[in-house]
Design a protein around this motif. Structure first.
Motif, PDB file in Angstrom:
ATOM      1  N   HIS A  88       0.928  -1.424  -0.038  1.00 19.20           N
ATOM      2  CA  HIS A  88       0.015   0.093  -0.140  1.00 19.20           C
ATOM      3  C   HIS A  88       0.878   1.182  -0.026  1.00 19.20           C
ATOM      4  O   HIS A  88       1.890   1.173   0.635  1.00 19.20           O
ATOM      5  CB  HIS A  88      -1.160   0.067   1.333  1.00 19.20           C
ATOM      6  N   ASP A  91       2.225   2.707   2.961  1.00 17.97           N
ATOM      7  CA  ASP A  91       3.232   1.733   3.675  1.00 17.97           C
ATOM      8  C   ASP A  91       4.732   1.800   2.936  1.00 17.97           C
ATOM      9  O   ASP A  91       5.691   1.196   3.683  1.00 17.97           O
ATOM     10  CB  ASP A  91       2.953   0.301   4.136  1.00 17.97           C
ATOM     11  N   PRO A  98       3.767  -4.572   5.307  1.00 15.37           N
ATOM     12  CA  PRO A  98       2.820  -5.943   5.163  1.00 15.37           C
ATOM     13  C   PRO A  98       2.520  -5.737   3.232  1.00 15.37           C
ATOM     14  O   PRO A  98       2.829  -4.786   2.685  1.00 15.37           O
ATOM     15  CB  PRO A  98       1.315  -5.588   5.591  1.00 15.37           C
ATOM     16  N   TYR A 100       0.019  -7.181   0.369  1.00 12.51           N
ATOM     17  CA  TYR A 100      -1.654  -7.488   0.155  1.00 12.51           C
ATOM     18  C   TYR A 100      -1.687  -8.304  -1.204  1.00 12.51           C
ATOM     19  O   TYR A 100      -0.719  -8.065  -2.214  1.00 12.51           O
ATOM     20  CB  TYR A 100      -2.464  -6.134   0.220  1.00 12.51           C
ATOM     21  N   TYR A 109      -6.383  -7.784   0.239  1.00 16.62           N
ATOM     22  CA  TYR A 109      -6.536  -8.685   1.539  1.00 16.62           C
ATOM     23  C   TYR A 109      -5.042  -8.703   1.851  1.00 16.62           C
ATOM     24  O   TYR A 109      -3.947  -9.195   1.070  1.00 16.62           O
ATOM     25  CB  TYR A 109      -7.365 -10.012   1.128  1.00 16.62           C
ATOM     26  N   LEU A 110      -4.960  -8.722   3.369  1.00 16.07           N
ATOM     27  CA  LEU A 110      -3.581  -8.998   3.832  1.00 16.07           C
ATOM     28  C   LEU A 110      -2.861 -10.543   3.581  1.00 16.07           C
ATOM     29  O   LEU A 110      -3.684 -11.464   3.776  1.00 16.07           O
ATOM     30  CB  LEU A 110      -3.591  -8.742   5.319  1.00 16.07           C
ATOM     31  N   GLU A 111      -1.706 -10.533   2.837  1.00 17.65           N
ATOM     32  CA  GLU A 111      -1.361 -11.850   2.541  1.00 17.65           C
ATOM     33  C   GLU A 111      -0.205 -12.301   3.363  1.00 17.65           C
ATOM     34  O   GLU A 111      -0.168 -13.271   4.158  1.00 17.65           O
ATOM     35  CB  GLU A 111      -0.422 -11.721   1.148  1.00 17.65           C
ATOM     36  N   GLU A 113       2.658 -10.606   7.008  1.00 18.40           N
ATOM     37  CA  GLU A 113       2.707  -9.446   7.815  1.00 18.40           C
ATOM     38  C   GLU A 113       3.858  -8.485   7.307  1.00 18.40           C
ATOM     39  O   GLU A 113       4.021  -7.220   7.929  1.00 18.40           O
ATOM     40  CB  GLU A 113       2.892  -9.735   9.324  1.00 18.40           C
TER      41      GLU A 113
END
Length: 210
Positions: A88, A91, A98, A100, A109-111, A113
């Motif tokens: 993102h 970030d 993280p 996504y 969606y978060l893949e 961390e």
């Protein structure tokens, strides 16, 4: 420099093989600030073909122009672009942000961390296809087969949360991997004949061949 020793041991990498500062500048010109782990990976490991292009694809600097997105830096793609992975924009200033995943570049969606976990997990997934000795066979495991595998092999401690309903990795050596997709589908590989034989003797009798 980020510690990529797990990946290097897995693929037998002894020398840097990555993009130059000028090549990475192409990406900076598009996105601005880049995470430290991102630039370290591209500098150290970005040009290793069997690590980055055997199954899914690391986006090389000259192709970032084709993956522009308003909110995400897309840097990895499934081989038929069924999904992409990105960081993102908020970030990009973080050293190890993280990652996504998106199948339509609209819903994300978060893949993983962290970017370090993503690169390590992707290395394990790629090596299931890219190491010298792959099983070339997929097995569907019953619960007792899965329990046997988990009991006898160590968790590699990285995973994908979303892709293929979740992917986990196991193995007892630096140069081997057992890939478990969707909770019960298995394949495996190693970079030495000795370690592959060890895997094959224990695992080829488990489950049903798909």
């Amino acid at each position: 420099m980020t510690d990529f020793s797990v990946i290097k041991k897995l693929f037998g990498v002894t020398e840097p093989n990555g993009f130059t500062e000028n090549e990475i500048q192409v990406v900076k010109d598009i996105f601005g600030e880049l995470p430290k782990v991102f630039t370290d990976y591209y500098t150290e490991l970005g040009k290793i073909q069997n690590l980055n292009h055997t199954q899914d694809l690391l986006i090389v600097p000259e192709r970032f122009q084709y993956y522009k997105h308003n909110d995400y830096l897309i840097f990895y793609s499934e081989n038929q672009k069924a999904c992409v992975w990105g960081i993102h924009k908020n970030d990009l200033s973080k050293p190890d942000p993280p990652v996504y995943i998106s199948e339509d570049e609209k819903d994300w969606y978060l893949e993983t961390e962290s970017l370090t976990e993503f690169f390590t997990a992707m290395a394990f997934l790629q090596d299931g296809f890219g190491l010298k000795f792959p099983s070339n066979t997929f097995y569907e495991l019953e619960q007792h087969d899965l329990d046997f595998m988990i009991k006898n092999f160590s968790d590699k401690a990285v995973s994908f949360k979303q892709w293929l309903e979740g992917i986990k990795f196991y193995g007892n050596h630096d140069d081997d991997v057992i890939v478990i997709m969707g909770g019960n589908q298995m394949f495996y590989a190693a970079n030495s004949q000795e370690h592959f034989t060890e895997l094959d003797e224990m695992l080829s009798k488990l489950g049903e061949v798909l």
